[in-house]
Each structure stands twice: as C-alpha cells, then as structure tokens.
Design a protein around this motif. Sequence first.
Motif, short mmCIF file in Angstrom:
data_model
loop_
_atom_site.label_atom_id
_atom_site.label_comp_id
_atom_site.label_asym_id
_atom_site.label_seq_id
_atom_site.Cartn_x
_atom_site.Cartn_y
_atom_site.Cartn_z
N HIS A 87 23.15 45.49 30.82
CA HIS A 87 24.22 46.28 30.20
C HIS A 87 23.86 46.61 28.76
N ARG A 95 24.93 49.85 25.44
CA ARG A 95 25.74 50.99 25.03
C ARG A 95 24.86 52.10 24.45
N LYS A 123 29.08 53.21 28.13
CA LYS A 123 28.50 51.99 28.67
C LYS A 123 27.44 52.36 29.69
#
Length: 381
Positions: A21, A23, A28
């Motif tokens: 994960h 940004r 996202k």
Amino acid sequence: MAHVREVQRKKAPNGIAFEVHWREGDRKMQRTFTVKREAERFALKVEDTKASGDITAPLAKNFKTFREVAAASFEASRSSLKAGTLVQYENLFDKKILPRFGSRRISTITGQDVERWVADLTRDGLAPNTVHNHYVLLNKVFRYAMRHRLISFNPCDGVELPKNVPSADFAPVFLTAKQADALAAQLKDYAPLETLTRFAAYTGLRAAEITGLRVRDVNFTAGHIEVRQTVKRLGGEWTVGTPKSKRSTRNVPLLNRDLIAALKLHLLRHPHSGDPDALFWPGRSNGSRRLDWTRPVDLGGVLKYYMRPAAERAGIPTTIRFHDLRHTCASLMFAAGFKPYEVSRWMGHASVATTDGIYAHLYPSDYNEQIARFEAFVAEA
C-alpha cells in the motif's frame, strides 16, 4: 511511504497474500503479491520511484488503458470544442490511433512505440500534414495524462515528424475578375447560383459561412456582410455552429455595386425575406432541381453538378474547388491595392501572419512610392 500488509486470500497459496500500500497524491494505490519477498522488493521500488521525483501510479497493476484516458481527455475538453471538431477528432482516433494504442496500458507506451506509429502512418501514404494532425491528437491525450499524474513522461516528446511539403497534385486556382464573372454568367439559368458564385468570389466567405448566412446577416444599410453563423454537414446532418475562430466573427464589406444590386433582387424574390433568421441561400429538394428555401445550400453539390461544368464551358480549369473562390477574393483585393491587414481582417484569418503565409506571392511589387520616400530621406540626410 510504502508498506506491506499480510492478508487472507482463499485463492492464494496457503490462503495468505501480501499487499503493498502507498499513496500517490490523494489516491490510495495497491499491488498484491503471493510471495512476501516480492512484495518487499516492490515496496522498495515504490520508495525509489518516489525519491527520484517520478510518479508511482503506473506501478499499479490494473492501471488505465490509453482508451480510458483518451475518453476522459475528450470529456474534459468537450465543452470547449465545436461539434465539427469533435467529429473530426473521433474519426481520426477511430481509424488510426485507437486500433494501435487503445488496449495498451498508457504507462507502457514508449517514445519508440510512437516513432514506429508515425513511420507506419507515413508508409501507409498519409500526407505529412495528416500525420501531424494525428500526432497532435495523440500528444493531447498524453499531455492530459501528465497533468493528472497518470504517467511520468510524455512519449511524444522528441519524436521527429515528416516535414510538410506542398502536395504535387494541388494547385489553387486564382480567377481574374473577368473569369469570375464569366463563371457566374454560365450559371444564369440556375438561379440563384449566378449571384451566389459572384458573392463567393467577391466576399471570400468560407463555404460553411455562406451556407449559414441568414437574411439578418446581409446588412445593406451598413454595406457589409455580418459573419456570425456557420452551417455544415456533420454525420449526415446539418449542424449550426459559430465561425472558425474569434477573428472569423467579422464584418465583410460589399465592394461591388453590381453584386449589391443582385443581392437586393435576390432578397426581393426570397419567400421568407421578412424572417431575419431565414437562411439567405436556398437548397434544393432531394432528387430535383426545385428550390427549397427551408434547406441549407449544399455547396459540394453546387460544385460538382453546376460549377465545374460551367467552368469547362467558360474555359476555366475544371480542377477548381469552391474554396478557390475564397482565394480569388483575396487575390482581387491585393490586386486592388488593399493592405495585408485589411485583407486578413475581412478574410477572417487568425492573424496577418496567416494571410502572409498563404498570399505573400500576390503582394504588389510596385515600389515607386517606397523609392521616392527613401530617396527623399537620403537627400535630406
């Protein structure tokens, strides 16, 4: 910062997968791996990409295709483009751009891919100017993708394009005033085409501007034509629009008294002359020569079925295009001694530079006035 998270996935080996994960701006981003070591390496790659100042969005596996980005680019500019421009853009995309790049992930298209595409267009026989038009549209999509941080570089940058060269089989026809009148005279039995031909040759309006001309736009009191509307056929239907550019919205003087008299007579015969919004020139009923004042005039049909046969009878080159009457008007204005800035304004060109690029060879070459002025200056000095 990118981080790895262990998650439960039924289809993954041992029921475990690893999600990375991170940004990208406000979005996202995520990528899933079945091996932890691969996920950790990918997380490092994301960090390195961020550190170098590049965007990381293209690293996401299920990223946007070129077709999706092109659609978004079209939608964003739809309100600022004319209907005719949109139709032209869509035709170019459908024929030569989307078949090549549509299904590709936009982040995977390289400058080499664009270079090969340009080479193929040239090899297919497209004229350099046509290749340029396709390239401009392709570049428009990539610039949109850059603005929205969908790609980190524009693959169109630095791509060499074929040089524009004059087409060997294109030769504009510039009529003299005598030839223009002779051409019109050959159409006297096909009212009101005689007057329309003189009007085109002595005002220089574009075809769509002539088709869209209304009764209100012919201002005899002021002595000019007010170019405010266009009508052209798009997708098989007549579409009302505005002139080509801001400078194309203009007033064009009526410089020929015989033409003014013919236009007044035409208006007297007009069955809807009392309606300021009625089209000034009539079309013809389908399958007949009967005038239909509710239909726009089809200048393509006028050229094919009336003007070229008339040109042959008048001893004028039958390669003449309707647009050549616009060229004729400019040439007559220059021959009459009008200044380039005047001709540019009346022709509705974007700038005097446009006029100069098209008609510089028509400028008068009598320098007596300049010679006298220069000699007087030298004598005084």
